[in-house]
Design an enzyme around this catalytic site. Structure first.
Site, short mmCIF file in Angstrom:
data_model
loop_
_atom_site.label_atom_id
_atom_site.label_comp_id
_atom_site.label_asym_id
_atom_site.label_seq_id
_atom_site.Cartn_x
_atom_site.Cartn_y
_atom_site.Cartn_z
N ASP A 177 0.81 -1.22 0.00
CA ASP A 177 0.00 0.00 0.00
C ASP A 177 0.85 1.27 0.00
O ASP A 177 1.87 1.34 0.69
CB ASP A 177 -0.85 -0.04 1.29
CG ASP A 177 -1.86 1.08 1.38
OD1 ASP A 177 -2.84 1.05 0.63
OD2 ASP A 177 -1.65 1.99 2.21
N GLU A 229 1.44 -0.35 -4.89
CA GLU A 229 0.41 0.65 -5.17
C GLU A 229 1.12 1.98 -5.33
O GLU A 229 1.68 2.52 -4.36
CB GLU A 229 -0.63 0.77 -4.05
CG GLU A 229 -1.76 1.72 -4.46
CD GLU A 229 -2.40 2.47 -3.32
OE1 GLU A 229 -1.77 2.67 -2.28
OE2 GLU A 229 -3.56 2.88 -3.48
#
Ligand code: TEU
Length: 538
Positions: free
Chosen positions: A205, A268
């Site tokens: 993330d 990401e």
């Protein structure tokens, strides 16, 4: 754009399916999706034809940012079940031939993580330097002008130790200090914990946020900022994202993955192609797949898409593997962005482009954004920054499984409103319809498996004119032409040296129809043609 080979790594041949667990299927009747729900629906995923599931976080969390605020990286939150439930999903997924990818959040923890509780308790805590603390500015107030992606300053004052701590996102998501070797070792141990359990991949993330300027310099103003954009776009994130030092940290994490067989790291990273590709690493020692989000925000126009594909393909470093994404839990759904008819064309584009596609759960049903009444807004981003259309709840609506109560998702009122037309847009109805979006996805995924030209073939741009986009996929003697009409009017295109039989239309018809030279497309039609002279066996 090179052909792959048949003995490629699994993640180069796979279609990844993002599951947003709280909205997938409720296995214990509390109105929230969970691990037991995923377990019950694994056959749906194998029937669909995907190869790997990526679960948004299921770890222990106060759930202020719906699990992206983790208080224990190695424990399952009771909302989703137990570690036993997770082990059951992992084992069953493997028995179903599915790989499992988890969602690691290395940039920040929850403010309720024990590391942070200790760090904030005292300036002399052994965990003090695990987070980013700074004295107030000389005149008082935040140390500099850094902004939170979720509104307001990125700095929160802590009265106990009379310093500020930095948070890229919410103040309950304090950023870890990636200049501290102990932080890196701790996250590496988390990776080892899940890899040792047999998890095949990690989606990392907010990876491009990991390192921040050690001199804490102010970010410069963004000269192109316009009112209505997210407030943190007022500044250029020069000193808070995409720092050169991030790549060494990522290479360190990659070495952990490489110590296990065939593990996958996905990053990401919301950056344009020329910056994004740096995250493969100079010698491919970065993440295997830096998420390519270029289809998420582009104008839906043939020449724009053609240019975007060529730019991305052209930017890829030698030996790197492309990937494409059409949706996720943070962005408006494709069916609402381009309309239901073009969403079918978008599905054909996603599943015929070169590289690994990631499919967001519900997009295979053509789910639009759900309407979220003001009193049902839960997303802290919308709560903090209302009225700009940044709210993400609408993209997180429960999957409709049938036309029974609560769309067969749960026996209780779901945590988030259902899409409005769930009585007709649901798995039970769509799987019986030979021309539904779900049927289209099953056929597209079947063709991907059947033809190496689609799974690992080369990409050959052909033409983008008017509303028509044409490209070829080739592998050995097999050539597949993809013709997409992005317009609402019929289209026709003459293609030299093209003759063959149709494999699939986005209308779910025309299979085996002869196509030669002139290709006629209906409004919003995509068509795949197996070209003559092509090996009819894939
Ligand atoms: O998102 C990081 C990120 O890129 C944000 O800017 C994201 O686009 C945000 O949702 C604004 O739309 C990741 C997760 O995908 C997101 O769900 C989390 O809220 C965020 O990190 C913090 O962990």
């Amino acid at each position: 754009m090179d052909e792959g080979t048949s003995n490629e790594a699994w993640w180069k041949k796979a279609v990844i399916y993002q599951i947003y667990p709280r909205s997938f299927y409720d296995g214990n009747g509390d109105g929230v999706g969970d691990l037991r729900g995923i377990l019950e629906k694994l056959s749906y995923l194998t029937d669909l034809g995907v190869d790997a599931i990526w679960l948004s976080p299921v770890f222990k969390s106060p759930m202020v940012d719906f699990g992206y605020d983790i208080s224990d990286y190695c424990a399952i939150d009771p909302l989703f079940g137990t570690m036993g439930d997770f082990d059951a999903v992992l084992g069953a997924a493997h028995r179903h031939g599915l790989k499992v990818i988890l969602d690691l959040v290395p940039n920040h923890t929850s403010s309720e993580h024990p590391w942070f509780l200790s760090s904030r308790a005292s300036r002399t805590s052994e965990f003090r330097d695990w987070y980013i603390w700074h004295d107030p500015a000389p005149g008082g107030g935040p140390p500099n002008n850094w902004l939170s992606a979720f509104g307001g300053s990125g700095w929160e004052f802590d009265p106990t130790t009379r310093q500020y701590y930095y948070h890229t996102f919410l103040s309950c998501q304090p950023d870890l200090n990636w200049r501290n070797a102990k932080v890196r070792e701790a996250i590496k141990d988390v990776m080892r914990f899940w890899f040792a359990k047999g998890v095949e991949g990690l989606r990392m993330d907010a990876l491009w946020y990991l390192l921040k300027d050690e001199r804490f310099r102010d970010n410069p103003p963004n000269p192109d900022y316009s009112v209505g954009e997210p407030p943190d776009h007022q500044l250029l994130p020069l000193y808070t994202t995409d720092l050169p030092e991030v790549h060494e940290a990522i290479a360190d994490l990659r070495r952990v993955a490489d110590a296990y067989d065939d593990r996958l790291l996905i990053g990401e990273i919301y950056l344009p192609p020329e910056k994004l590709v740096a995250y493969y690493g100079t010698n491919l020692e970065g993440v295997h797949l830096p998420f390519n989000f270029s289809l998420l925000e582009t104008r839906w126009h043939a020449r724009t898409l053609a240019a975007l594909i060529d730019e991305y393909e052209g930017a890829l470093p030698p030996g790197s593997w492309p990937n494409w994404v059409l949706g996720n839990h943070d962005r408006p759904r494709i069916a609402s962005r381009v309309g239901p008819s073009q969403a079918r064309v978008a599905a054909m584009l996603l599943l015929t482009l070169r590289g690994t596609p990631t499919l967001y759960n519900g997009d295979e049903l053509g789910m639009p954004m759900a309407h979220i009444p003001a009193d049902r807004v839960l997303d802290p981003l919308e709560v903090n920054v209302p009225g700009l259309g940044l709210g993400r709840d609408g993209a997180r609506s429960p999957i409709p499984w049938s036309d029974s109560a609560y769309a067969g998702f749960s026996p209780s009122e779901p945590w988030c409103p259902l899409i409005e037309d769930w009585k007709s847009t649901n798995v039970a109805v769509l799987e019986k319809d030979p021309a539904s979006m779900l049927t289209l996805h099953r056929k597209l995924l079947g063709l991907r498996k059947q033809y190496p030209a689609l799974m690992s073939g080369s990409y050959l741009p052909l033409l983008a004119t008017g509303d028509i986009l044409l490209f070829r996929r080739k592998h050995g003697a097999t050539s597949i032409l993809v013709a997409l009409n992005l317009g609402s009017q019929p289209g026709a295109i003459e293609v030299e040296n093209c003759a063959g039989t149709a494999l699939l239309s986005t209308y779910c018809d025309r299979a085996d129809e002869y196509c030669g030279g002139r290709i006629d497309l209906r409004p919003h039609e995509g068509l795949m043609i197996l070209e003559l002279g092509t090996a009819n066996h894939p």
